[in-house]
Design a protein around this motif. Structure first.
Motif, PDB file in Angstrom:
ATOM      1  N   ALA A 186      45.134  49.422  30.379  1.00  0.00           N
ATOM      2  CA  ALA A 186      45.742  48.271  30.260  1.00  0.00           C
ATOM      3  C   ALA A 186      46.116  47.674  31.436  1.00  0.00           C
ATOM      4  O   ALA A 186      46.001  46.504  31.568  1.00  0.00           O
ATOM      5  N   ALA A 187      46.582  48.224  32.315  1.00  0.00           N
ATOM      6  CA  ALA A 187      47.058  47.689  33.597  1.00  0.00           C
ATOM      7  C   ALA A 187      45.978  47.312  34.389  1.00  0.00           C
ATOM      8  O   ALA A 187      46.079  46.295  35.098  1.00  0.00           O
ATOM      9  N   VAL A 188      44.741  48.110  34.384  1.00  0.00           N
ATOM     10  CA  VAL A 188      43.611  47.700  35.105  1.00  0.00           C
ATOM     11  C   VAL A 188      43.011  46.469  34.489  1.00  0.00           C
ATOM     12  O   VAL A 188      42.580  45.537  35.379  1.00  0.00           O
ATOM     13  N   ARG A 189      43.064  46.438  33.121  1.00  0.00           N
ATOM     14  CA  ARG A 189      42.223  45.392  32.531  1.00  0.00           C
ATOM     15  C   ARG A 189      43.317  43.908  32.817  1.00  0.00           C
ATOM     16  O   ARG A 189      42.837  42.884  33.270  1.00  0.00           O
ATOM     17  N   GLU A 190      44.460  44.033  32.769  1.00  0.00           N
ATOM     18  CA  GLU A 190      45.426  43.049  33.108  1.00  0.00           C
ATOM     19  C   GLU A 190      45.197  42.502  34.536  1.00  0.00           C
ATOM     20  O   GLU A 190      45.539  41.319  34.877  1.00  0.00           O
ATOM     21  N   ALA A 221      42.790  42.899  36.388  1.00  0.00           N
ATOM     22  CA  ALA A 221      41.280  42.239  36.723  1.00  0.00           C
ATOM     23  C   ALA A 221      41.173  40.886  36.706  1.00  0.00           C
ATOM     24  O   ALA A 221      41.304  40.348  35.612  1.00  0.00           O
ATOM     25  N   ASP A 222      40.897  40.304  37.814  1.00  0.00           N
ATOM     26  CA  ASP A 222      40.899  38.874  37.843  1.00  0.00           C
ATOM     27  C   ASP A 222      39.840  38.212  38.972  1.00  0.00           C
ATOM     28  O   ASP A 222      39.524  39.264  40.040  1.00  0.00           O
ATOM     29  N   VAL A 223      39.395  37.090  39.055  1.00  0.00           N
ATOM     30  CA  VAL A 223      38.498  36.825  40.179  1.00  0.00           C
ATOM     31  C   VAL A 223      39.328  36.875  41.609  1.00  0.00           C
ATOM     32  O   VAL A 223      40.466  36.610  41.683  1.00  0.00           O
ATOM     33  N   GLY A 224      38.550  37.594  42.334  1.00  0.00           N
ATOM     34  CA  GLY A 224      38.941  37.897  43.829  1.00  0.00           C
ATOM     35  C   GLY A 224      39.502  39.224  43.868  1.00  0.00           C
ATOM     36  O   GLY A 224      39.903  39.724  44.917  1.00  0.00           O
ATOM     37  N   VAL A 225      39.920  39.966  43.115  1.00  0.00           N
ATOM     38  CA  VAL A 225      40.506  41.363  42.932  1.00  0.00           C
ATOM     39  C   VAL A 225      39.319  42.292  43.274  1.00  0.00           C
ATOM     40  O   VAL A 225      38.175  42.154  42.624  1.00  0.00           O
ATOM     41  N   SER A 226      39.480  43.178  44.236  1.00  0.00           N
ATOM     42  CA  SER A 226      38.772  44.166  44.453  1.00  0.00           C
ATOM     43  C   SER A 226      38.458  45.163  43.511  1.00  0.00           C
ATOM     44  O   SER A 226      39.655  45.359  42.918  1.00  0.00           O
ATOM     45  N   LEU A 227      37.428  45.930  43.351  1.00  0.00           N
ATOM     46  CA  LEU A 227      37.331  47.179  42.353  1.00  0.00           C
ATOM     47  C   LEU A 227      38.312  48.470  43.378  1.00  0.00           C
ATOM     48  O   LEU A 227      38.847  49.108  42.382  1.00  0.00           O
ATOM     49  N   ARG A 228      38.639  48.324  44.524  1.00  0.00           N
ATOM     50  CA  ARG A 228      39.589  49.432  44.955  1.00  0.00           C
ATOM     51  C   ARG A 228      40.975  49.049  44.577  1.00  0.00           C
ATOM     52  O   ARG A 228      41.718  49.943  44.317  1.00  0.00           O
ATOM     53  N   ASP A 229      41.203  47.559  44.276  1.00  0.00           N
ATOM     54  CA  ASP A 229      42.443  47.291  43.906  1.00  0.00           C
ATOM     55  C   ASP A 229      42.697  47.759  42.364  1.00  0.00           C
ATOM     56  O   ASP A 229      43.956  48.337  42.126  1.00  0.00           O
ATOM     57  N   LEU A 230      41.672  47.886  41.765  1.00  0.00           N
ATOM     58  CA  LEU A 230      41.849  48.189  40.262  1.00  0.00           C
ATOM     59  C   LEU A 230      42.138  49.679  40.140  1.00  0.00           C
ATOM     60  O   LEU A 230      42.840  50.197  39.486  1.00  0.00           O
ATOM     61  N   ASP A 231      41.719  50.480  41.441  1.00  0.00           N
ATOM     62  CA  ASP A 231      41.545  51.760  41.406  1.00  0.00           C
ATOM     63  C   ASP A 231      43.120  52.127  41.672  1.00  0.00           C
ATOM     64  O   ASP A 231      43.715  52.983  41.103  1.00  0.00           O
TER      65      ASP A 231
END
Length: 255
Positions: free
Chosen positions: A25-29, A31-41
């Motif tokens: 849920a936190a990763v989905r929230e 996730a936005d344009v410009g956010v890197s995949l490392r940021d999601l990790d």
């Protein structure tokens, strides 16, 4: 070896499952344009750390992998099906993102995945994601005592094929408990009435994977992990950890 769990152990697995649900849920929230995949990790790492949980993904190295997995989530974008390694790619409008996450807490594991779009969604992507969720729901509905593993596989595969989607050959769900991967395997397609009989105490990670182009073909990236569609079409992945009980299937990775 198949390991059945007691009611108390399933309750303990539910605690690990809640951590997985919160991380997704936190990763989905985030996730936005410009956010890197490392940021999601990093977002997922913070959730696990805050819960006192560890990651079964981080450092995991099955026989096929040239290197241990370097992250706590798999993030697969657009034509990536599963096992995407988070890197510096920054999300763009219209991206289809599949995130797979696991957690270990109190000696028990949980595993789940979700697919979603970033920014304006293509109707075709929404249909693909909805079908992956419908296939997961069908597989869960078949996870009742007296049925067999093949009944879960048939429910998933029938839903995917009826919508015209491909199903990557050789990939599917698995048993889960003290470790992330236990027996039995749970195919995403197959004849009903076959395989091990389902009994209360069996806990499974059920996870349909769909290829939009309708073929079952995939290829592995040079990283040795990321699986991609050969035809370049998009993919979706949905997953829950589910306990089979006398009262019916119990989802352990919901919020």
């Amino acid at each position: 070896m198949v390991k059945l769990k007691t009611d108390r152990e399933i309750d303990e697995m539910r605690a690990a499952g809640r951590v997985v649900a919160r991380a997704l849920a936190a990763v989905r929230e985030a996730a936005d344009v410009g956010v890197s995949l490392r940021d999601l990790d990093r977002v997922a790492r913070e959730v696990l750390r805050g819960a006192g949980a560890t990651s079964p993904f981080l450092g995991y190295r099955p026989p096929f992998a040239p290197v241990p997995f370097p992250a706590v989530v798999c993030v697969s974008v657009n034509d990536a099906i599963v096992h995407g390694i988070p890197d510096d790619y920054r999300l763009r409008d219209g991206d289809l993102v599949s995130v797979d996450c696991g957690a270990e807490l109190g000696g028990w594991a949980g595993d789940a995945a979700v697919s979603f779009t970033v920014g304006p969604a293509r109707p075709a992507d929404l249909r693909l994601i909805e079908t992956s969720e419908a296939a997961l729901a069908a597989g869960i509905a078949a996870a009742v005592p007296g049925n067999r593993i093949g009944d879960i596989a048939h429910a998933i595969g029938t839903t995917c094929r009826a919508a015209g989607y491909g199903v990557p050959d050789g990939f599917g769900g698995h048993g889960i408990g003290r470790t992330m991967h236990e027996d039995p395997g749970v195919p995403n397609e197959g004849p009903p009435g076959r395989g091990m009989k389902l009994r209360p105490g069996l806990v499974l990670a059920i996870e349909p994977m769909l290829i939009a182009g309708g073929t079952d073909d995939y290829a592995c990236d040079a990283d040795g992990w990321t699986l991609r569609t050969v035809d370049g079409s998009r993919a979706a992945h949905s997953e829950h950890t589910v306990a089979i009980t006398a009262d019916g299937p119990r989802i352990l990775t919901s919020l």
